[in-house]
Enzyme design. Structure first.
Site, PDB file in Angstrom:
ATOM      1  N   HIS A  79      17.314 -47.588 -17.916  1.00 25.35           N
ATOM      2  CA  HIS A  79      18.642 -46.980 -17.848  1.00 25.35           C
ATOM      3  C   HIS A  79      19.640 -47.866 -17.114  1.00 25.35           C
ATOM      4  O   HIS A  79      19.269 -48.689 -16.280  1.00 25.35           O
ATOM      5  CB  HIS A  79      18.556 -45.619 -17.167  1.00 25.35           C
ATOM      6  N   GLU A  81      21.868 -47.183 -14.794  1.00 23.43           N
ATOM      7  CA  GLU A  81      21.865 -47.021 -13.339  1.00 23.43           C
ATOM      8  C   GLU A  81      20.721 -47.798 -12.711  1.00 23.43           C
ATOM      9  O   GLU A  81      20.893 -48.463 -11.686  1.00 23.43           O
ATOM     10  CB  GLU A  81      21.709 -45.542 -12.938  1.00 23.43           C
ATOM     11  N   CYS A 117      19.771 -38.940 -15.347  1.00 12.61           N
ATOM     12  CA  CYS A 117      18.512 -38.221 -15.489  1.00 12.61           C
ATOM     13  C   CYS A 117      17.893 -38.040 -14.092  1.00 12.61           C
ATOM     14  O   CYS A 117      18.339 -38.639 -13.110  1.00 12.61           O
ATOM     15  CB  CYS A 117      17.563 -38.962 -16.418  1.00 12.61           C
TER      16      CYS A 117
END
Length: 162
Positions: A79, A81, A117
């Site tokens: 991801h 991030e 998430c």
């Protein structure tokens, strides 16, 4: 002359970073900023050396019609991030802000209402990042204080916030 706000300035940069994404479902870009300096950037894509979904023209989660927020172990991507956090020294992330934009691979339009998430939330907490700013439109964004994620522990309540 109207000057773009700081938040939109950094969100514009995060949106440009998203253009490097190799995901066929959603293109995310993230940047970490502290004291008006960009510490690192990240976008979602396969780990270094592995083939990307965009190279394979194939997404396992899409093929299996897996909804957002489920079965991430089947995804090839790291991801945005996480990639931004991996690229930054922890000392520089303490008290920083993470800016994130998401665009549709089909038409490049902004995708509103996105959030991190559960795994990325945990990494953001541990990195010492203080706030996250999510872009919804070219002018609208949401600011989330990371301390809220600590106090409202969604991993205990069953509300996952995907």
């Amino acid at each position: 002359m109207d000057r773009v706000s700081k938040h939109n300035y950094y969100l514009d940069i995060a949106q440009t970073v998203a253009e490097r994404s190799t995901c066929l479902r959603k293109k995310y870009g993230a940047i970490i900023v502290k004291d008006d300096s960009i510490i690192s950037t990240g976008y979602n894509g396969a780990p270094r050396g592995r083939k990307n979904c965009s190279d394979l023209n194939f997404c396992m989660r899409e093929k299996l019609q897996i909804p957002r927020g489920e079965r991430y172990e089947l995804c090839r991507s790291v991801h945005a991030e996480a990639n931004a956090i991996i690229a930054a020294p922890r000392q520089q992330m303490l008290g920083a802000t993470l800016y994130q934009s998401c665009v549709s691979p089909e038409d490049g339009s902004l995708v509103a209402g996105t959030c991190s998430c559960m795994m990325c939330k945990r990494m953001i907490i541990n990195a010492g990042i203080e706030r996250v700013v999510y872009r919804d439109t070219n002018d609208e964004f949401r600011v989330v204080e990371v301390n809220e994620w600590i106090e409202d522990d969604d991993s205990l309540s069953g509300k996952f916030g995907y």
